[in-house]
Design an enzyme around this catalytic site. Structure first.
Site, PDB file in Angstrom:
ATOM      1  N   ALA A   1    -121.192  -8.767 -38.195  1.00 58.16           N
ATOM      2  CA  ALA A   1    -121.508  -8.289 -36.844  1.00 58.16           C
ATOM      3  C   ALA A   1    -121.783  -6.792 -36.778  1.00 58.16           C
ATOM      4  O   ALA A   1    -121.824  -6.227 -35.689  1.00 58.16           O
ATOM      5  CB  ALA A   1    -120.360  -8.641 -35.890  1.00 58.16           C
ATOM      6  N   ASN A   2    -121.964  -6.156 -37.914  1.00 58.31           N
ATOM      7  CA  ASN A   2    -122.159  -4.695 -37.914  1.00 58.31           C
ATOM      8  C   ASN A   2    -123.623  -4.272 -37.929  1.00 58.31           C
ATOM      9  O   ASN A   2    -123.927  -3.078 -37.886  1.00 58.31           O
ATOM     10  CB  ASN A   2    -121.414  -4.060 -39.085  1.00 58.31           C
ATOM     11  CG  ASN A   2    -121.882  -4.605 -40.424  1.00 58.31           C
ATOM     12  OD1 ASN A   2    -122.611  -5.593 -40.487  1.00 58.31           O
ATOM     13  ND2 ASN A   2    -121.461  -3.970 -41.503  1.00 58.31           N
TER      14      ASN A   2
ATOM     15  N   ILE B   1    -128.940  -9.036 -36.124  1.00 57.70           N
ATOM     16  CA  ILE B   1    -128.671 -10.034 -35.086  1.00 57.70           C
ATOM     17  C   ILE B   1    -127.177 -10.129 -34.803  1.00 57.70           C
ATOM     18  O   ILE B   1    -126.770 -10.308 -33.652  1.00 57.70           O
ATOM     19  CB  ILE B   1    -129.225 -11.409 -35.512  1.00 57.70           C
ATOM     20  CG1 ILE B   1    -130.740 -11.331 -35.751  1.00 57.70           C
ATOM     21  CG2 ILE B   1    -128.939 -12.460 -34.439  1.00 57.70           C
ATOM     22  CD1 ILE B   1    -131.339 -12.609 -36.314  1.00 57.70           C
TER      23      ILE B   1
ATOM     24  N   TYR C   1    -131.884 -18.196 -52.004  1.00 57.73           N
ATOM     25  CA  TYR C   1    -131.655 -17.987 -50.572  1.00 57.73           C
ATOM     26  C   TYR C   1    -132.232 -19.162 -49.786  1.00 57.73           C
ATOM     27  O   TYR C   1    -131.590 -19.692 -48.868  1.00 57.73           O
ATOM     28  CB  TYR C   1    -132.300 -16.683 -50.126  1.00 57.73           C
ATOM     29  CG  TYR C   1    -132.099 -16.377 -48.658  1.00 57.73           C
ATOM     30  CD1 TYR C   1    -130.888 -15.860 -48.197  1.00 57.73           C
ATOM     31  CD2 TYR C   1    -133.110 -16.609 -47.733  1.00 57.73           C
ATOM     32  CE1 TYR C   1    -130.695 -15.577 -46.850  1.00 57.73           C
ATOM     33  CE2 TYR C   1    -132.931 -16.334 -46.391  1.00 57.73           C
ATOM     34  CZ  TYR C   1    -131.727 -15.813 -45.946  1.00 57.73           C
ATOM     35  OH  TYR C   1    -131.544 -15.544 -44.615  1.00 57.73           O
TER      36      TYR C   1
END
Length: 324
Positions: free
Chosen positions: A11-12, A15, A175
């Site tokens: 969350a840093n 999005i 990925y």
């Protein structure tokens, strides 16, 4: 202030940060679950200031490390009596990197993007079940469209260190495979947790503008492509709004086990018959269907069993007294 609690991994920035701002502005208690606390503290202060909500907490979590996950979950349990929303936003992809292993000897991309989220959810399941309306959201990607190619498969034989010396390793392909695996885990998890009332969905992200700091982390030859993409990608706040709506709105209250597109429409599995060329092009360029590979029950079960076996020894959290 609301009494709902949301955990957002990664969350840093990007999005994740935009989502933290949105939830905080709406009065939620936001747990920023981030790997680098030093770099995240300034972001935490910014989110508190912008949202005018001091219930934005920062907790250390490396989603690639089972030990870090266990410590985080134990610390969370010692401080909170429930969890309403769990958003698996953190992900790893670094173009040009060699084959890397997590602290648990698992290929780093899958450790971060698949097995870590699985373990976090498993350890926090009881906390989610205490919520009146628990929801889990996985950040998926339109990169899974590569699996419209019938030859594309998840390479299960390279997830536990088997190919660390191989020159054929591709972070990009891993990925892609990890995001397909995360979608398959979404479907399986929704089925397993249905009787617990926990809703589990995935959002197909088509991309979001990268910050200058994020662009600097991209390898020079990929940075040019990233800058061009930035001209067309929406801001992170657009996808953050989708996070918020899927996890809070009445529209999705009973929805579970779905892949949701950037228009908040439920995507479907393509028809079983072989499509013609025009239909194939529409599938690849559109957002109505996802690759049939994602719904393969045998692959889903194999992946689920692997998630269980790799994380089983890490299911028991340390004593909460250690974090009191």
């Amino acid at each position: 202030m609301k009494d709902e609690i949301v955990v957002i991994t990664g969350a840093n920035s990007g999005i994740g940060k935009a989502a933290a701002i949105k939830f905080a502005a709406e009065g939620y208690t936001v747990i920023m679950a981030c790997r680098n606390l030093e770099l995240s503290r300034e972001t935490q202060k910014e989110i508190i200031a912008v949202s005018n909500n001091d219930q934005v907490k920062l907790m250390e979590l490396d989603t690639a490390s089972f030990a870090s996950i266990r410590t985080f979950c134990s610390a969370f349990k010692s401080q909170y009596d429930k969890l309403d929303i769990l958003i698996h936003n953190a992900a790893y992809m670094n173009h040009g990197e060699k084959y890397r292993l997590s602290p648990d000897n698992i290929e780093l991309t899958f450790a971060t993007n698949v097995f870590g989220p699985y373990l976090i959810t498993t350890l926090l399941l009881d906390d989610l079940k205490k919520s009146k309306n628990p929801r889990i959201l996985h950040a998926c990607s339109n990169i899974i469209k590569h699996f419209f190619d019938p030859k594309r498969k998840i390479d299960f034989d390279q997830l536990q260190g088997q190919k660390k010396d191989s020159k054929r390793h591709s972070v990009y392909k891993n990925y892609c495979a990890s995001k397909m695996a995360l979608l398959m885990v979404t479907f399986k998890m929704a089925d397993v947790y249905q009787n617990d009332g926990v809703k589990v969905n995935a959002l197909q992200i088509n991309g979001a503008k990268m910050s200058k700091a994020t662009l600097r982390k991209v390898k020079p030859h990929w940075r040019i492509i990233a800058r061009i993409q930035n001209l067309y990608f929406p801001s992170p706040s657009v996808m953050a709004q989708h996070y918020f709506d899927i996890c809070t709105s009445d529209k999705f209250e009973t929805i579970t086990g779905k892949l949701i597109d950037h228009k908040q429409k439920m995507m479907q599995q393509p028809p079983s018959h072989n499509p013609n060329v025009i239909t194939q092009i529409k599938q690849i360029t559109g957002s109505k269907v996802y690759p049939a590979y994602a719904a393969n029950p045998e692959i889903q079960e194999k992946l689920w069993e692997l998630c269980n076996s790799l994380t089983n020894k890490n299911m028991v959290t340390p004593s909460s007294e250690q974090h009191a």
